[in-house]
Design a protein around this motif. Structure first.
Motif, PDB file in Angstrom:
ATOM      1  N   UNK A  55     116.413  30.568  36.388  1.00 46.78           N
ATOM      2  CA  UNK A  55     117.627  31.071  35.655  1.00 46.78           C
ATOM      3  C   UNK A  55     117.042  31.590  34.281  1.00 46.78           C
ATOM      4  N   UNK A  56     116.335  30.421  33.627  1.00 48.16           N
ATOM      5  CA  UNK A  56     115.929  30.788  32.346  1.00 48.16           C
ATOM      6  C   UNK A  56     114.810  31.970  32.241  1.00 48.16           C
ATOM      7  N   UNK A  57     114.049  32.109  33.222  1.00 46.02           N
ATOM      8  CA  UNK A  57     112.842  33.208  33.182  1.00 46.02           C
ATOM      9  C   UNK A  57     113.623  34.637  33.497  1.00 46.02           C
ATOM     10  N   UNK A  58     114.753  34.635  34.510  1.00 42.52           N
ATOM     11  CA  UNK A  58     115.327  35.782  34.599  1.00 42.52           C
ATOM     12  C   UNK A  58     116.114  36.295  33.119  1.00 42.52           C
ATOM     13  N   UNK A  69     112.428  49.714  38.056  1.00 35.21           N
ATOM     14  CA  UNK A  69     112.929  49.681  39.465  1.00 35.21           C
ATOM     15  C   UNK A  69     112.709  48.357  39.867  1.00 35.21           C
ATOM     16  N   UNK A  70     112.071  47.430  39.131  1.00 33.75           N
ATOM     17  CA  UNK A  70     112.022  45.841  39.453  1.00 33.75           C
ATOM     18  C   UNK A  70     113.171  45.169  38.599  1.00 33.75           C
ATOM     19  N   UNK A  71     114.043  45.820  38.244  1.00 36.76           N
ATOM     20  CA  UNK A  71     114.931  45.036  37.184  1.00 36.76           C
ATOM     21  C   UNK A  71     115.991  44.504  38.083  1.00 36.76           C
ATOM     22  N   UNK A  72     116.420  45.009  39.166  1.00 31.83           N
ATOM     23  CA  UNK A  72     117.424  44.474  39.869  1.00 31.83           C
ATOM     24  C   UNK A  72     117.092  43.347  40.873  1.00 31.83           C
ATOM     25  N   UNK A  76     115.576  37.656  42.155  1.00 31.44           N
ATOM     26  CA  UNK A  76     115.035  37.074  43.018  1.00 31.44           C
ATOM     27  C   UNK A  76     113.312  36.736  42.985  1.00 31.44           C
ATOM     28  N   UNK A  77     112.696  37.553  42.328  1.00 33.79           N
ATOM     29  CA  UNK A  77     111.341  37.440  42.184  1.00 33.79           C
ATOM     30  C   UNK A  77     111.100  35.964  41.398  1.00 33.79           C
TER      31      UNK A  77
END
Length: 436
Positions: A55-58, A69-72, A76-77
């Motif tokens: 969560x912190x990383x997000x 394109x990776x934002x959404x 999950x990443x």
């Protein structure tokens, strides 16, 4: 529409890249390192006090990926990559100090954080053709195993690891060669700096890139450096919410990626206090911060082998962050710790406190010991599990170390690495030979 953050080379090229290109390429076209046009700012209030590391990383990394394109996919990443603990454990013998343990991932070293994040990104990046992408890695010990574990058997990706023969621990060498499948290890007759130079030369070879698409998973890759900021943010925020004071860090460092991640968290506005760099006998950084001109030099072999770097690549990013020597020297402190001090620190802490540290973490513990009581809270960054360095640690403490299960599984596999001389052209020739 959200305007995406753009990235440029530390060497001043005008080309502005998006995060997808930055992650895919690893190195900028002019040989420099990618940096954001400006570091985004974050506030303590942006974060969930009860959130996980993922969560912190997000939250921390959202501005870097916004509009891409990776934002959404970022939540999950982060969940996929950061699914192990990075505990901030109080040191029982000092009221003012803790250990930030970064070795609870698959390869028992902090490099798992960045490598797993990078692999999760690559799984989601679209490529123009189906030619396998080769991830080329120079390692001084821990990076290669983390990258191999993260990308092992990933479709469409091949991993090639270069490491300095005889300059990593026996267990590190075994890890590097034990994967097989899409992972190959090359033991280079030279230093880590030779391996790093060979990798950079290959990445900058346009003709080679046409035949063999290449990318990097070293800390020169921004896709590996960004997630490393997450554990500094997570630890410093947890400390702030409990104590309302910044947390100060002592970071073992060689190629400067881990330390730079800590500095960037502070520059983004989060509650990180002082940052001290613990170096081994390779004194490039400690000499510079003592006032000498920055002067890269050949690396020398030490007990803290993963830090045996004489020309730290991320100094380019550090200079981008603080362009003037006077300003940079105000931001950080650096000290060198020789092998005798590493040995003494390992022996004394095992005997007096029952604490066992790897040689790299011991450099930071040695600096903490020398500080005495400062009135400030300190976190020593523990970069690897001591069992990875059994040939150094066990004779000093007089007993065998328990081996983490994931590391034990790697050590049970057979291992193989091909020899290679430390010459750039030989790596290019090696790629010309078809794989079995």
């Amino acid at each position: 529409m959200i305007e995406p953050l753009h990235y440029r080379s530390t060497r001043g090229a005008r080309h502005a890249a998006g995060i997808e290109e930055v992650i895919a390429a690893g190195l900028a076209p002019d040989g420099g390192l990618y940096v954001p046009e400006a570091l985004p700012q974050r506030d303590v209030g942006d974060f969930d006090p009860h959130g996980s590391l993922a969560d912190t990383a997000t939250t921390l990394l959202d501005p870097f990926f916004r509009g891409s394109s990776l934002a959404s996919e970022l939540p999950a990443i982060c969940r996929e990559a950061l699914n192990f603990e990075v505990p901030l454990r109080p040191l029982p013998y000092r009221h003012d100090a803790s250990v930030l343990e970064l070795f609870h991932g698959p390869s028992a070293a902090f490099k798992d954080v960045g490598a797993r994040f990078l692999a999760a990104c690559f799984r989601r990046l679209r490529r123009d053709d189906d030619t396998p992408l080769t991830i080329l890695v120079a390692t001084s010990g821990d990076t290669g195993a983390a990258v191999a574990a993260a990308f092992h058997r990933q479709p469409g990706v091949r991993v090639v690891i270069l490491y300095p023969d005889g300059r990593v621990s026996p267990r590190q060498a075994h890890q590097l060669g034990c994967f097989g499948d899409n992972v190959q290890a090359l033991r280079v007759n030279g230093s880590f700096d030779d391996c790093q130079r060979m990798v950079k030369a290959a990445l900058n070879d346009a003709e080679l890139q046409q035949r063999v698409p290449l990318s990097s998973a070293n800390s020169i890759s921004l896709g590996r450096l960004l997630p490393q900021m997450s554990y500094y943010a997570h630890a410093s925020l947890a400390w702030w919410w409990e104590h309302r004071t910044p947390l100060n860090f002592i970071v073992p460092t060689g190629n400067l990626g881990n330390a730079l991640a800590c500095v960037w968290v502070r520059e983004m506005g989060l509650p990180v206090g002082e940052v001290h760099l613990a170096c081994n006998a390779n004194a490039t950084l400690s000499d510079y911060f003592d006032g000498s001109p920055y002067s890269p030099r050949p690396a020398i072999a030490t007990l803290a082998n993963a830090m045996d770097v004489g020309a730290p690549s991320n100094f380019e990013r550090l200079r981008w962050t603080f362009p003037h020597d006077h300003e940079l020297r105000l931001q950080l402190h650096a000290s060198s710790v020789d092998d005798n001090a590493i040995r003494e620190t390992i022996v004394r802490h095992a005997r007096e406190h029952g604490e066992v540290f790897c040689p790299h973490t011991a450099t930071a513990v040695h600096l903490l010991d020398g500080m005495g009581s400062t009135g400030l809270p300190w976190a020593v960054v523990a970069t690897a599990h001591p069992a990875k360095f059994d040939s150094v640690v066990e004779p000093l403490i007089g007993r065998q170390l328990d081996v983490p299960p994931a590391l034990a599984a790697m050590l049970d596999r057979p291992a193989h690495a091909e020899p290679m001389a430390a010459r750039d052209e030989l790596l290019k020739e090696w790629f010309a030979v078809p794989t079995a």
